[in-house]
Scaffold this active site. Structure first.
Site, PDB file in Angstrom:
ATOM      1  CG  ASN A   1       6.013 113.491  45.836  1.00 60.23           C
ATOM      2  OD1 ASN A   1       5.924 113.003  47.251  1.00 60.23           O
ATOM      3  ND2 ASN A   1       5.442 114.932  45.684  1.00 60.23           N
TER       4      ASN A   1
ATOM      5  CD  GLU B   1       2.524 113.003  46.626  1.00 60.21           C
ATOM      6  OE1 GLU B   1       2.130 114.050  46.305  1.00 60.21           O
ATOM      7  OE2 GLU B   1       2.882 112.321  45.531  1.00 60.21           O
TER       8      GLU B   1
ATOM      9  CG  ASP C   1       0.603 119.405  37.779  1.00 59.00           C
ATOM     10  OD1 ASP C   1       0.205 118.608  38.457  1.00 59.00           O
ATOM     11  OD2 ASP C   1       0.221 120.671  37.663  1.00 59.00           O
TER      12      ASP C   1
END
Length: 307
Positions: A208, A211, A281
């Site tokens: 993302n 990150e 996820d």
């Protein structure tokens, strides 16, 4: 066109696709209550209990997503030998997911994240983190099991789910990449900061935006989105890590994709989401299924933007 291709993926063709998932398993615990009164014991509220439930989290949630999409998940991980592990296994049985390749280790504990919701608002998260490092001999055993499975079975995708809980060490990651390249199996990675730059030479890397900023020690404005800066840093990341495809989730800004030849952003749909747990996820699970059937990076981003 993308929707038409999706509709052509029948149940039998999906079930034949095997996705090997390696990473940290987490048990998600949800507590729901309502405010009752101030506590006479301390300056804290008294919350009246309403309900609670447990869900598969981390790599186990990805396995559940893969199963719900119609493909076959094979989960490889290490968890504790404790009550929470029993609950994980019970949930896997309920969701018809095999735990044959899960190692229960008495020197570890099963990670559990408790989220407290009061009057439908998320108030607190209480984490039970790993109590000890997973020793190399246990990871050797897990790798041997993975290698044996790959040598005897057809595996379409390897999906690495890193939550910095100890399963995916730098050495273990490189061993997985080596065997995947030998067997010509594509790898998808959902990374975290500790091992971020270890995942080199893979098929799809899906961090993302936060990150990416943390890993590169940069700041990319999002109000409005600084597309030039995003392109610059994403291209640097893709080239220095030798990534075939890069997808960056941008939250309310949508999904950015970069394959070198094809670069763009799929704007986010307007939604009212109170709990974003598991959103990443869902994206990486969807990518795994679509990659099995040869969807392009842009097509994957289009579909993932709707999950």
């Amino acid at each position: 066109m993308t929707i038409q291709r999706l509709s052509n993926l029948n149940a039998d063709s999906r079930a034949q696709k095997r996705v090997a998932i390696i990473g940290d398993v987490i048990l998600d615990h949800y507590l729901f209550g309502r405010y009752d009164r101030p506590s006479p014991e301390a300056n804290v509220p008294v919350i009246e209990h309403m309900e609670q439930f447990y869900k598969l989290g981390g790599a186990a949630n990805v396995a559940k997503n893969i199963k719900s999409l119609g493909a076959t998940p094979i989960l490889f991980s290490v968890i504790g030998d404790d009550h929470y592990a029993d609950m994980v296994f019970d949930l896997m049985i309920k969701n018809e997911i095999s735990y044959q390749h899960m190692i229960r280790e008495s020197t570890c504990n099963t990670v559990c994240k408790t989220r407290l919701f009061v009057d439908n608002s998320h108030h607190l998260r209480y984490d039970r983190e790993p109590s000890a490092k997973i020793v190399d001999s246990i990871l050797d055993k897990l790798f041997e099991d993975l290698s044996s499975y790959i040598s005897k079975n057809s595996v379409d995708i390897i999906l690495l789910q890193d939550y910095n809980k100890g399963v995916l060490t730098a050495t273990f990651i490189q061993r997985i990449i080596d065997v995947a390249q030998t067997e010509n199996i594509s790898i998808i990675v959902d990374p975290k900061k500790d091992n971020f730059t270890t995942f080199k030479g893979i098929s799809l890397f899906k961090p993302n935006l936060r990150e990416v900023q943390d890993a590169l020690n940069v700041k990319i404005d999002t109000s409005p989105l600084d597309l030039a800066a995003l392109n610059k840093h994403a291209t640097f990341l893709r080239e220095t890590m030798n990534l075939e495809n890069l997808m960056i989730t941008l939250g309310e800004e949508g999904i950015y994709y970069n394959s070198g030849a094809d670069i763009g952003i799929i704007p986010a749909l307007e939604t009212d989401v109170k709990d974003v747990c598991g959103a990443g996820d869902a994206v990486v699970s969807t990518c795994a299924l679509l990659m099995c059937f040869g969807f392009t990076l842009m097509e994957m981003a289009e579909v993932c933007n709707k999950v």
